[in-house]
Design a protein around this motif. Structure first.
Motif, PDB file in Angstrom:
ATOM      1  N   ILE A 249       0.926  86.361  18.642  1.00 16.08           N
ATOM      2  CA  ILE A 249       0.847  87.162  17.417  1.00 16.08           C
ATOM      3  C   ILE A 249      -0.614  87.521  17.163  1.00 16.08           C
ATOM      4  O   ILE A 249      -1.524  86.888  17.714  1.00 16.08           O
ATOM      5  CB  ILE A 249       1.427  86.428  16.188  1.00 16.08           C
ATOM      6  CG1 ILE A 249       0.562  85.215  15.814  1.00 16.08           C
ATOM      7  CG2 ILE A 249       2.859  85.997  16.427  1.00 16.08           C
ATOM      8  CD1 ILE A 249       0.716  84.785  14.378  1.00 16.08           C
TER       9      ILE A 249
ATOM     10  N   THR B 239       3.356  91.661  16.215  1.00 13.81           N
ATOM     11  CA  THR B 239       3.916  91.150  17.465  1.00 13.81           C
ATOM     12  C   THR B 239       4.101  92.348  18.393  1.00 13.81           C
ATOM     13  O   THR B 239       3.977  93.498  17.965  1.00 13.81           O
ATOM     14  CB  THR B 239       5.303  90.501  17.259  1.00 13.81           C
ATOM     15  OG1 THR B 239       6.222  91.516  16.814  1.00 13.81           O
ATOM     16  CG2 THR B 239       5.251  89.385  16.230  1.00 13.81           C
TER      17      THR B 239
ATOM     18  N   ASP C 179       6.857  91.183  10.175  1.00 15.16           N
ATOM     19  CA  ASP C 179       5.745  91.583  11.038  1.00 15.16           C
ATOM     20  C   ASP C 179       5.770  93.076  11.340  1.00 15.16           C
ATOM     21  O   ASP C 179       6.799  93.731  11.264  1.00 15.16           O
ATOM     22  CB  ASP C 179       5.765  90.780  12.349  1.00 15.16           C
ATOM     23  CG  ASP C 179       7.033  91.026  13.162  1.00 15.16           C
ATOM     24  OD1 ASP C 179       7.252  92.161  13.625  1.00 15.16           O
ATOM     25  OD2 ASP C 179       7.814  90.065  13.321  1.00 15.16           O
TER      26      ASP C 179
ATOM     27  N   ALA D 129       7.934  85.564  19.535  1.00 14.79           N
ATOM     28  CA  ALA D 129       6.802  85.719  18.618  1.00 14.79           C
ATOM     29  C   ALA D 129       7.260  86.099  17.211  1.00 14.79           C
ATOM     30  O   ALA D 129       6.546  85.844  16.240  1.00 14.79           O
ATOM     31  CB  ALA D 129       5.837  86.768  19.158  1.00 14.79           C
ATOM     32  N   ASP D 130       8.441  86.700  17.089  1.00 10.02           N
ATOM     33  CA  ASP D 130       8.883  87.174  15.771  1.00 10.02           C
ATOM     34  C   ASP D 130       9.030  86.032  14.763  1.00 10.02           C
ATOM     35  O   ASP D 130       8.586  86.136  13.628  1.00 10.02           O
ATOM     36  CB  ASP D 130      10.197  87.949  15.893  1.00 10.02           C
ATOM     37  CG  ASP D 130      10.011  89.266  16.626  1.00 10.02           C
ATOM     38  OD1 ASP D 130       9.015  89.966  16.350  1.00 10.02           O
ATOM     39  OD2 ASP D 130      10.828  89.589  17.495  1.00 10.02           O
TER      40      ASP D 130
ATOM     41  N   ALA E 208       5.580  84.869  13.780  1.00  7.40           N
ATOM     42  CA  ALA E 208       4.926  85.814  12.864  1.00  7.40           C
ATOM     43  C   ALA E 208       5.500  85.689  11.454  1.00  7.40           C
ATOM     44  O   ALA E 208       4.763  85.807  10.464  1.00  7.40           O
ATOM     45  CB  ALA E 208       5.086  87.237  13.382  1.00  7.40           C
TER      46      ALA E 208
END
Ligand SMILES: [Zn+2]
Length: 196
Positions: free
Chosen positions: A157, A102, A141, A109-110, A113
């Motif tokens: 991602i 990310t 990630d 996005a975390d 991911a």
């Protein structure tokens, strides 16, 4: 309305590098072909599931990162912010295993991911593959300022699916089994993310 997934199958057939060595039997992997085949397999399964998607680079030529981000941002706008992006790649640099990136810092996005990391772990670890996770910031990630992650407005991602310059990894991602497992793992993760 459910979110859709934007599938980035970047690199073109003329992109320099982005290919494996020629192995002893003459076999060679080209990343543009790998990325497109995985995205094609993911798309076919999403069709069956009725999950919406857009393929960012339907052409086989190299589309610049700027243009790919422009397209992604247009799609994100058209879907009123109900979209996330997955960029599919094969890794290089002589390592082994699977990893996900990310952009640096904490973003939406975390969590996405993390779902992908969990599905990769579920599918690949029983076969002895290494997960290249980085828990230093509390999630699996890795973080990098990759252009596609920095210049897209949607959560984004990037998956690095094994190493094309490590023969064991490369043989796996050239195989039907490997490609099917990679596609299935992405679809399982996409299903979960859509329902988050
Ligand atoms: Zn790549």
């Amino acid at each position: 309305m459910k979110p859709i997934v934007i599938l980035d199958n970047g690199h073109g057939e003329e992109t320099a590098g982005k290919r494996s060595p020629v192995w002893s039997d003459g076999a060679q992997l080209f990343e543009w072909e790998f990325n497109r085949d995985i995205v094609r397999r993911i798309a076919a399964q999403l069709d069956d599931l009725g999950i919406g998607y857009e393929i960012l680079t339907p052409e086989t030529t190299d589309v610049t990162l700027g243009e790919r981000c422009r397209r992604a941002n247009e799609i994100y706008r058209n879907y009123n912010g109900m979209a996330f992006l997955v960029s599919v790649h094969a890794n290089a640099g002589g390592g082994t295993g699977w990893e996900v990136y990310t952009s640096p810092g904490e973003t939406k996005a975390d969590a996405i991911a993390t779902v992908f990391a969990e599905e990769a772990q579920r599918v690949f670890v029983p076969d002895g593959w290494r997960m290249r996770f980085d828990y230093s910031d509390g999630d699996p990630d890795k973080e990098a300022a990759f252009y596609i992650l920095m210049h897209t407005n949607c959560p984004a991602i990037l998956t690095e699916n094994f190493f094309m310059d490590t023969e064991k990894d490369c043989r796996f991602i050239m195989s039907e089994t490997g490609r099917q497992q990679i596609a299935e793992m992405h679809v399982a993760a996409i299903k979960r993310v859509i329902n988050l």
